[in-house]
Design a protein around this motif. Structure first.
Motif, mmCIF file in Angstrom:
data_model
loop_
_atom_site.group_PDB
_atom_site.id
_atom_site.type_symbol
_atom_site.label_atom_id
_atom_site.label_comp_id
_atom_site.label_asym_id
_atom_site.label_seq_id
_atom_site.Cartn_x
_atom_site.Cartn_y
_atom_site.Cartn_z
ATOM 1 N N ASP A 34 0.823 -1.217 0.000
ATOM 2 C CA ASP A 34 0.000 0.000 0.000
ATOM 3 C C ASP A 34 0.855 1.265 0.000
ATOM 4 O O ASP A 34 0.579 2.212 -0.727
ATOM 5 N N ALA A 75 -5.997 2.990 2.757
ATOM 6 C CA ALA A 75 -6.202 1.554 2.516
ATOM 7 C C ALA A 75 -7.175 1.338 1.364
ATOM 8 O O ALA A 75 -6.978 0.468 0.510
ATOM 9 N N GLN A 118 -6.305 -0.648 -1.995
ATOM 10 C CA GLN A 118 -7.086 -1.841 -2.324
ATOM 11 C C GLN A 118 -7.706 -1.715 -3.713
ATOM 12 O O GLN A 118 -7.744 -2.669 -4.488
ATOM 13 N N THR A 166 -1.304 -10.335 -4.083
ATOM 14 C CA THR A 166 -0.553 -10.165 -2.845
ATOM 15 C C THR A 166 -1.414 -10.673 -1.695
ATOM 16 O O THR A 166 -2.632 -10.508 -1.715
ATOM 17 N N PRO A 167 -0.795 -11.301 -0.708
ATOM 18 C CA PRO A 167 -1.582 -11.814 0.415
ATOM 19 C C PRO A 167 -2.200 -10.699 1.244
ATOM 20 O O PRO A 167 -3.239 -10.895 1.866
ATOM 21 N N SER A 168 -1.581 -9.528 1.253
ATOM 22 C CA SER A 168 -2.184 -8.432 2.003
ATOM 23 C C SER A 168 -1.579 -7.123 1.546
ATOM 24 O O SER A 168 -0.550 -7.095 0.878
ATOM 25 N N LEU A 169 -2.230 -6.028 1.927
ATOM 26 C CA LEU A 169 -1.719 -4.708 1.573
ATOM 27 C C LEU A 169 -0.437 -4.399 2.319
ATOM 28 O O LEU A 169 0.323 -3.526 1.931
ATOM 29 N N ARG A 170 -0.208 -5.114 3.422
ATOM 30 C CA ARG A 170 0.967 -4.829 4.249
ATOM 31 C C ARG A 170 2.177 -5.674 3.864
ATOM 32 O O ARG A 170 3.204 -5.615 4.511
ATOM 33 N N GLN A 171 2.042 -6.501 2.822
ATOM 34 C CA GLN A 171 3.153 -7.356 2.395
ATOM 35 C C GLN A 171 4.295 -6.493 1.846
ATOM 36 O O GLN A 171 4.064 -5.660 0.966
ATOM 37 N N ALA A 213 -0.550 -16.974 1.916
ATOM 38 C CA ALA A 213 -1.549 -16.695 2.926
ATOM 39 C C ALA A 213 -1.020 -17.100 4.295
ATOM 40 O O ALA A 213 -1.240 -16.427 5.291
ATOM 41 N N ARG A 251 1.607 -14.590 5.498
ATOM 42 C CA ARG A 251 1.100 -13.319 5.984
ATOM 43 C C ARG A 251 0.937 -13.390 7.489
ATOM 44 O O ARG A 251 1.369 -12.524 8.225
ATOM 45 N N ARG A 271 3.058 -11.239 10.330
ATOM 46 C CA ARG A 271 2.487 -10.432 11.393
ATOM 47 C C ARG A 271 2.967 -10.955 12.751
ATOM 48 O O ARG A 271 3.342 -10.206 13.627
#
Lengths: 524, 343
Positions: free
Chosen positions: A373, A397, A401, A411-416, B12, B15, B19
């Motif tokens: 992000d 966010a 997104q 991507t697995p998440s925006l924070r990757q 997944a 991730r 964290r």
């Protein structure tokens, strides 16, 4: 500068031992049931692979298919979690790249492993310097390096420091280094990804020489078209599994691609939907910087994809960077939508609506330790921040997104952190960054370098959609099929000059190469 | 390259572990802090008293204030070796303003802090305009500022500054004192020392700035990849300069606090404090390569150093041995951090 096919056929400098055992019954290398697990990731699951002497064996697969891991196991970088590796009929387990190297296995890395402050010759013989007593034998070092470079037909000064070389030249040095090892097994990971057509051709000549001398070569490339030139057999990997191994003659590119992606890909380029309108969005006149480019003029229209074709060092990247303000411009004028611009800094260009997507994503395009992000919004944080400069987390966010969804960024998440994503997804993030900035002109510098077929198609589709939205796109590319498949017009560069602008629909590879090589231009 | 071959399923999973790893690292630093406290309370009964807690808080203040500045500079890809000298210069300037110019104490201290800011500005300009490596630029400032501090004081301590000069360093909020029957004052609650309040307030403010503001995001981007930041339109030079100015201002403030506590300005104060500041940032997970680091980590790092010193002192461990222990702690924490990143 790259002619002289006759020279390359003569192995000079370090002649390959002609008396080496010819291709025998036992393969040079045989892998069976190779598996490799990283914490949380199964990179390879039971892969079989073999390589004969004097053979070029291509390994194909999308990014993430396990090609690089397989190569690193052969090259001693990783130890397999399971499976057997037989080299010259003996079971081996290389504990380090040095051990593999000592056994005659050399690897040409995709990410270049050169020491920037040392000279070309010093890099080629790093760790194996010819000595005279305690001292480095500088004469032998230089002569040895020159011989390797000559073999490649590379016009590079062995005394030049590597930091002053272009990406393509560095790639050639990396290849020369592997040649100097006189290896029996060579691993080439994307060796042509930053080479021009001509340089690639001289590399293929060298590969044919090596084949004739009995060297086995494992060859990884996303450029399937070039396989016909050199490859004997093809192995396709998908999701860490072995899909098929065939003689190249017994298969087709379409078949290989279908196996790689697990489905049939009808086309390599999307149908162009955009139609350039008449109005000019970016106009450049007389752009000049001594030693880089001279008197470059072109007009980019709304909705147009304009190709920049030419050989390495023709000044295409330099022009794009100058338009973006990343490097200075000595003279010439720029106008966006008819308004004259004075651009001294990338910030001026960005404010005017120009975006530049650099060739070297990791070094110039991404803040790799930062998450997805933060990279997406970096060029336009003001849009998600209050007037006091505080970022609104929710808006931030949502914006990120939105672009992840629109561009299909996996991507697995925006924070990757972006360093953990594949090349194609990294490229999409850079595109997303400029879409979020609402750029009117986007300069793409070799956007598909080193990314896989599926991701390439996605990038092409995005470029087409950008053009359809009225954005003017410049596509710098060294792959002529890409230029022909994606652009409306082609500006051909030769030695810092824009030689000719051609209508893509009415030209072909030969004509472009003709002008790019300096024939038929206004001057040689 | 594990990056390229992260299929969606495994991604997944990673991730979660990413964290978790962040959490683990935060709690690892915190956990070692708790372990230190527990160990020292067992070995020395006086350790866990309110009075000792207060003195630890005061000791940690200067490390933490400088550490906050160091964190911002290091996250942006630089380093500031000058803060120990700059705090001395700022402190003596504040003291001389009171003694020689007769300025009111708050104004004098603002002048001191301003001098710190100017030193930071010079650092920033030398780095961005003259393009000197930060190590060299701030090494030069380290010598220059120390030399100036010694020069203007004639290498003598400035004393006789009056009680009000000591208020910032020795005063406390909510201090409850009752005058006992015998006429002696009895301290019911020692209060929260002003320096501790300052440290807490500034740590929160800078943490907020780094995490939530545009300028904070730019600091991370510049440290992560200056060229990519420049090509994204970040005013890299301005961001870098700003980090040195912040570090200089915080050094100036630290100087005022330290001199105020002693009610004497020592031109030799703060020698080697820059190393404590950098160490606290590094123990707290800041990467010297830039782009990575948090204020909360640095504050924990500052407490680790402060508590180690205090606890070892109370157990009668010599100052020499303390240095050895702290050196080992730095090596250990950074090694753990490397392990975590290497995977």
């Amino acid at each position: 500068m790259l002619d002289g096919g006759d020279d390359a056929a003569v192995p000079n400098g370090h002649a390959i031992d002609a008396g080496r055992t010819p291709a025998g019954a036992a393969p040079l290398l045989a892998l069976s049931g190779i598996a490799k697990e990283f914490p949380g990731v199964r990179a390879l699951a039971g892969v079989d692979f073999n390589l004969r002497r004097g053979e070029v064996h291509a390994v194909c697969g999308e990014n993430g298919a396990g090609k690089s891991t397989l190569m690193k196991i052969i090259g001693g970088v990783h130890a397999p979690s399971a499976g057997r590796l037989l080299y010259k009929g003996v079971e081996r387990r290389f504990a380090s790249p040095l051990e593999a190297e000592a056994a005659g296995i050399a690897m040409i890395h995709q990410e270049l492993n050169l020491v920037a402050h040392l000279s070309v010759a010093e890099n080629i013989f790093l760790g194996r310097e010819p000595r005279r007593g305690f001292l480095v034998d500088r004469h032998a070092l230089r002569a040895g390096a020159q011989a390797c470079l000559d073999r490649l037909g590379a016009a590079i000064d062995p005394d030049a420091p590597v930091r002053g070389l272009s990406m393509a030249q560095r790639q050639l040095v990396e290849i020369a280094k592997a040649l100097s090892l006189e290896a029996e097994l060579l691993i080439m990971d994307e060796p042509t990804s930053s080479l021009t057509e001509q340089e690639a051709q001289s590399l293929f000549r060298v590969i044919r020489d090596l084949k004739a001398a009995g060297v086995g070569i494992v060859y990884i490339s996303h450029r399937l078209d070039e396989m016909r030139e050199i490859v004997d057999r093809v192995t396709v990997l998908r999701d860490g599994r072995h899909v098929a191994t065939d003689a190249l003659a017994a298969t087709t590119i379409d078949q290989i691609v279908a196996r790689m992606v697990g489905r049939a890909l009808d086309e390599k380029f999307p149908e162009r939907t955009s139609v350039p309108t008449g109005d000019v969005i970016l106009e450049a006149a007389g752009l000049t910087r001594a030693g880089a480019f001279r008197d470059v003029s072109f007009a980019l229209r709304r909705g147009e994809i304009l190709g920049f074709a030419g050989l390495m060092g023709a000044g295409r990247t330099e022009v794009a960077r100058a338009v973006f303000g990343a490097d200075p411009l000595e003279s010439g004028t720029l106008a966006i939508e008819g308004r004259r611009l004075s651009i001294r800094d990338p910030r001026d260009a960005i404010a005017a609506g120009i975006a530049y997507l650099s060739e070297d994503r990791k070094a110039q395009g991404l803040a790799v330790t930062m998450p997805v992000d933060a990279n997406l919004t970096l060029a336009n944080l003001g849009a998600v921040a209050s007037r006091l400069g505080l970022i609104d987390a929710a808006r931030h966010a949502a914006a990120a997104q939105d672009y992840v969804d629109r561009l299909g960024i996996r991507t697995p998440s925006l924070r990757q952190p972006v360093r953990l994503l594949s090349g194609g997804n990294q490229q999409k993030i850079i595109i997303g960054k400029w879409l979020f900035r609402d750029a009117k002109v986007m300069l793409f510098d070799k956007p598909t370098r080193g990314i896989d077929v599926g991701a390439k198609l996605a990038i092409y589709t995005i470029m087409d959609r950008l053009a359809a939205r009225g954005i003017g796109v410049v596509l710098i590319s060294s792959e002529l099929p890409e230029i022909l498949g994606m652009t409306d017009r082609v500006a051909v560069f030769h030695r810092g000059r824009l030689v000719r602008i051609l209508d893509t629909a009415r030209t072909d590879q030969e004509e472009i190469m003709h002008y790019a090589s300096g024939f038929g231009g206004r001057e040689g | 390259m594990p990056a390229g071959l992260t299929p969606p399923v495994a991604a997944a999973r990673s991730r979660l572990s990413d964290r978790q790893k962040d959490l683990i690292q935060t709690f690892a630093a915190l956990g070692s802090l708790v372990a230190l406290v527990a160990a020292f309370s067992l070995t020395s009964p006086a350790f866990l008293s309110l009075g000792n807690g207060m003195s630890i808080g005061l000791q940690v203040t200067s490390i933490a204030l400088l550490g906050i500045g160091a964190t911002v500079v290091i996250v942006a890809g630089g380093i500031d070796l000058s803060v120990g000298s700059v705090l001395a210069l700022a402190g003596v300037v504040a003291a001389l303003c009171v003694k020689e110019l007769g300025l009111a104490v708050p104004l004098a201290m603002l002048a001191g802090i301003g001098v710190g800011g100017v030193c930071g500005l010079v650092n920033g300009l030398v780095v961005t305009r003259l393009k000197l490596p930060p190590f060299i630029a701030t090494l030069g400032m380290m010598l220059i500022a120390r030399g100036l501090a010694l020069q203007i004081t004639g290498a003598r301590a400035v004393s006789g500054l009056g009680e009000s000069f000591g208020e910032l360093g020795n005063g406390a909020l909510l201090r409850l004192v009752r005058v006992g029957d015998d006429g002696f004052p009895e301290v019911l609650f020692p209060g929260i020392p002003y320096p501790v309040l300052l440290m807490a307030g500034l740590a929160l403010a800078v943490a907020f700035l780094l995490r939530r503001s545009v300028i904070g995001r730019h600091v991370y981007a510049v440290g992560s990849n200056a060229e990519a930041a420049r090509l994204s339109g970040v005013a890299v030079d301005r961001v870098v300069t700003l980090t040195y100015v912040l570090s200089g201002l915080l050094a100036g403030l630290t100087g005022c606090v330290l001199m105020s506590r002693l009610v004497t300005a020592q031109p030799n104060e703060g020698v080697m404090y820059e190393l404590d500041a950098i160490a606290s940032a590094v123990i707290g997970g800041t990467s010297l390569a830039g782009g990575v680091g948090t204020i909360s980590g640095t504050v924990i790092g500052a407490f680790v150093i402060g508590i180690l010193r205090n606890g070892l002192n109370m157990n009668g461990v010599s100052a020499f041995t303390q240095q050895i222990v702290i050196g080992l702690v730095i090596l250990l924490t950074v090694w753990i951090d490397q392990l975590r990143n290497r995977r």
